[in-house]
Design a protein around this motif. Sequence first.
Motif, PDB file in Angstrom:
ATOM      1  N   PRO A  38     -15.454   0.063  -2.677  1.00  0.00           N
ATOM      2  CA  PRO A  38     -15.709   1.066  -2.410  1.00  0.00           C
ATOM      3  C   PRO A  38     -15.511   2.078  -3.563  1.00  0.00           C
ATOM      4  O   PRO A  38     -14.697   2.697  -3.493  1.00  0.00           O
ATOM      5  CB  PRO A  38     -15.624   1.628  -1.867  1.00  0.00           C
ATOM      6  CG  PRO A  38     -14.394   1.174  -0.675  1.00  0.00           C
ATOM      7  CD  PRO A  38     -14.082   0.007  -1.333  1.00  0.00           C
ATOM      8  N   ALA A  39     -15.940   1.356  -4.149  1.00  0.00           N
ATOM      9  CA  ALA A  39     -14.817   2.111  -5.976  1.00  0.00           C
ATOM     10  C   ALA A  39     -16.103   2.621  -6.865  1.00  0.00           C
ATOM     11  O   ALA A  39     -16.905   3.172  -6.141  1.00  0.00           O
ATOM     12  CB  ALA A  39     -14.910   1.409  -6.792  1.00  0.00           C
ATOM     13  N   GLY A  40     -15.823   2.963  -7.915  1.00  0.00           N
ATOM     14  CA  GLY A  40     -16.948   4.128  -8.869  1.00  0.00           C
ATOM     15  C   GLY A  40     -16.740   5.451  -9.082  1.00  0.00           C
ATOM     16  O   GLY A  40     -17.456   6.007  -9.246  1.00  0.00           O
ATOM     17  N   GLN A  41     -15.232   5.973  -8.580  1.00  0.00           N
ATOM     18  CA  GLN A  41     -15.307   7.564  -8.431  1.00  0.00           C
ATOM     19  C   GLN A  41     -15.284   7.683 -10.183  1.00  0.00           C
ATOM     20  O   GLN A  41     -13.931   6.615 -11.090  1.00  0.00           O
ATOM     21  CB  GLN A  41     -14.601   7.956  -7.879  1.00  0.00           C
ATOM     22  CG  GLN A  41     -14.246   8.091  -6.372  1.00  0.00           C
ATOM     23  CD  GLN A  41     -13.993   8.560  -5.226  1.00  0.00           C
ATOM     24  OE1 GLN A  41     -13.397   9.173  -5.802  1.00  0.00           O
ATOM     25  NE2 GLN A  41     -14.360   8.032  -4.312  1.00  0.00           N
ATOM     26  N   THR A  42     -14.917   8.874 -10.308  1.00  0.00           N
ATOM     27  CA  THR A  42     -14.827   9.499 -12.448  1.00  0.00           C
ATOM     28  C   THR A  42     -13.119   9.509 -12.570  1.00  0.00           C
ATOM     29  O   THR A  42     -12.675   9.817 -11.196  1.00  0.00           O
ATOM     30  CB  THR A  42     -15.600  10.900 -12.851  1.00  0.00           C
ATOM     31  OG1 THR A  42     -15.475  11.792 -11.641  1.00  0.00           O
ATOM     32  CG2 THR A  42     -16.839  10.411 -12.538  1.00  0.00           C
ATOM     33  N   LEU A  43     -12.890   9.207 -13.275  1.00  0.00           N
ATOM     34  CA  LEU A  43     -11.667   9.802 -13.522  1.00  0.00           C
ATOM     35  C   LEU A  43     -10.544  11.173 -13.913  1.00  0.00           C
ATOM     36  O   LEU A  43     -11.939  12.147 -15.020  1.00  0.00           O
ATOM     37  CB  LEU A  43     -11.001   9.521 -15.184  1.00  0.00           C
ATOM     38  CG  LEU A  43      -9.478   8.926 -15.093  1.00  0.00           C
ATOM     39  CD1 LEU A  43      -8.353   8.479 -13.948  1.00  0.00           C
ATOM     40  CD2 LEU A  43      -9.028   8.471 -16.247  1.00  0.00           C
ATOM     41  N   GLY A  87      -4.817   1.118  -2.225  1.00  0.00           N
ATOM     42  CA  GLY A  87      -6.065   0.100  -1.546  1.00  0.00           C
ATOM     43  C   GLY A  87      -7.001   0.108  -1.310  1.00  0.00           C
ATOM     44  O   GLY A  87      -7.618   1.226  -2.823  1.00  0.00           O
ATOM     45  N   ASN A  88      -8.223   0.033  -1.255  1.00  0.00           N
ATOM     46  CA  ASN A  88      -9.619  -0.372  -1.555  1.00  0.00           C
ATOM     47  C   ASN A  88     -10.426   1.535  -1.654  1.00  0.00           C
ATOM     48  O   ASN A  88     -11.669   0.976  -2.170  1.00  0.00           O
ATOM     49  CB  ASN A  88     -10.252  -1.059  -0.894  1.00  0.00           C
ATOM     50  CG  ASN A  88     -10.321  -1.284   0.812  1.00  0.00           C
ATOM     51  OD1 ASN A  88      -9.998  -0.072   1.381  1.00  0.00           O
ATOM     52  ND2 ASN A  88     -11.062  -1.569   1.336  1.00  0.00           N
ATOM     53  N   ALA A  89      -9.830   2.270  -1.056  1.00  0.00           N
ATOM     54  CA  ALA A  89      -9.930   3.886  -0.431  1.00  0.00           C
ATOM     55  C   ALA A  89      -9.692   4.347  -1.794  1.00  0.00           C
ATOM     56  O   ALA A  89     -10.409   5.293  -1.890  1.00  0.00           O
ATOM     57  CB  ALA A  89     -10.352   3.812   0.276  1.00  0.00           C
ATOM     58  N   GLY A  90      -8.953   3.827  -2.636  1.00  0.00           N
ATOM     59  CA  GLY A  90      -8.276   4.489  -3.191  1.00  0.00           C
ATOM     60  C   GLY A  90      -8.155   4.957  -4.710  1.00  0.00           C
ATOM     61  O   GLY A  90      -9.186   4.443  -5.442  1.00  0.00           O
ATOM     62  N   GLU A 155      -0.403  -1.411  -1.583  1.00  0.00           N
ATOM     63  CA  GLU A 155      -0.892  -0.731  -0.451  1.00  0.00           C
ATOM     64  C   GLU A 155      -2.350  -1.514  -0.587  1.00  0.00           C
ATOM     65  O   GLU A 155      -3.097  -1.387  -0.682  1.00  0.00           O
ATOM     66  CB  GLU A 155      -0.566   1.184  -0.792  1.00  0.00           C
ATOM     67  CG  GLU A 155      -1.668   1.983   0.215  1.00  0.00           C
ATOM     68  CD  GLU A 155      -2.169   3.148  -0.884  1.00  0.00           C
ATOM     69  OE1 GLU A 155      -1.888   3.847  -0.184  1.00  0.00           O
ATOM     70  OE2 GLU A 155      -2.743   3.062  -1.255  1.00  0.00           O
ATOM     71  N   SER A 156      -2.068  -2.085   1.235  1.00  0.00           N
ATOM     72  CA  SER A 156      -3.062  -2.228   1.751  1.00  0.00           C
ATOM     73  C   SER A 156      -3.974  -3.363   0.892  1.00  0.00           C
ATOM     74  O   SER A 156      -2.953  -4.305   0.736  1.00  0.00           O
ATOM     75  CB  SER A 156      -4.500  -1.090   1.973  1.00  0.00           C
ATOM     76  OG  SER A 156      -5.778  -1.886   3.054  1.00  0.00           O
ATOM     77  N   LEU A 157      -4.670  -3.161   0.588  1.00  0.00           N
ATOM     78  CA  LEU A 157      -5.801  -4.252  -0.360  1.00  0.00           C
ATOM     79  C   LEU A 157      -5.045  -4.259  -1.558  1.00  0.00           C
ATOM     80  O   LEU A 157      -4.421  -6.056  -2.098  1.00  0.00           O
ATOM     81  CB  LEU A 157      -6.959  -3.687  -1.377  1.00  0.00           C
ATOM     82  CG  LEU A 157      -7.066  -4.952  -2.465  1.00  0.00           C
ATOM     83  CD1 LEU A 157      -7.336  -6.158  -1.737  1.00  0.00           C
ATOM     84  CD2 LEU A 157      -8.794  -4.182  -3.647  1.00  0.00           C
ATOM     85  N   GLY A 158      -4.096  -3.621  -2.276  1.00  0.00           N
ATOM     86  CA  GLY A 158      -3.161  -3.762  -3.084  1.00  0.00           C
ATOM     87  C   GLY A 158      -1.952  -4.424  -3.204  1.00  0.00           C
ATOM     88  O   GLY A 158      -0.642  -4.848  -3.515  1.00  0.00           O
ATOM     89  N   SER A 159      -1.334  -4.976  -1.830  1.00  0.00           N
ATOM     90  CA  SER A 159      -0.635  -6.001  -0.630  1.00  0.00           C
ATOM     91  C   SER A 159      -1.086  -7.319  -1.430  1.00  0.00           C
ATOM     92  O   SER A 159      -0.024  -8.424  -1.612  1.00  0.00           O
ATOM     93  CB  SER A 159      -0.460  -5.730   0.475  1.00  0.00           C
ATOM     94  OG  SER A 159      -1.095  -5.441   1.081  1.00  0.00           O
TER      95      SER A 159
END
Length: 277
Positions: A38-43, A87-90, A155-159
């Motif tokens: 669930p990506a897509g936020q601006t930097l 993680g995937n929501a990070g 972390e989570s997905l990052g693991s």
Amino acid sequence: MAKRTAGESVMTILWLGVVGYLLLTGLMFAFQRTLMYPAGQTLPEIEAVGLPGLSEVELTTKDGLLQRHWYVPARKPGAPTVVVFHGNAGQLADRVPKFSFFADAGYGVFFVGYRGYSGNEGSPTQSDLVEDAATVLNWMRDQGISPEKTVLYGESLGSGVAVQLAAEQQFAAVVLEAPFTSVADVAQAHYWYLPARWLILDQWNSLAKADMLRAPVLLIHGEQDAVTNVRFGRQLLDAIQAPKEGIFVPQAGHNDLYNFGLRERVTNFVAQTITVQ
């Protein structure tokens, strides 16, 4: 018009149920990466996070995408650099406050910006995220930061990213927060009514790589984790043959592990694996 018999009505309901089930399965398959990433936020502005010495690193992926990452160099001579795979929501900005304690200890911290996240170009897949992470590690080596002074934090997905990399090369240490055996296992546990295990494109099978890890591993997991059940963390820890330590927090869930005094324990683990000159 002839009335339908009871048997015909039952068959109609059954057929509608089958069609609905197949439609749901097809939708889950088609949109799985949207659910997984669930990506897509601006930097955000880097100055807004308030970490002294933090700067932006721009790297180009093998397929030509511009990726922005954040990096604060180590302040102590010989200190390690911790590479954070979120993680995937990070996002980059919300991980800086969480992991700034590494910088406070004098360590370097490299916050990896995934493709498709934090305003970066591209769409995430397992192979692309691992390849992009390798690009980061190559850049670090060019800066004189050797694998022996590099700690992978997943972390989570990052693991999943951290395990994939650590299976190919030895680093100073690996920290896995709320990890899984595989995304297929997690998906099947959540979507028990679907053949989820067979639908997953990005398997992230950490269990298959676990016995290839050689660096010391610290695994932390909340026993109330409703996202990646703690049993997956325990199974992964059992499969790791490298020097390892597991911390299982009875009251913690998926996102609140650091509310239970883990910063000092994680810092001590990293310090014990590396001799700071």
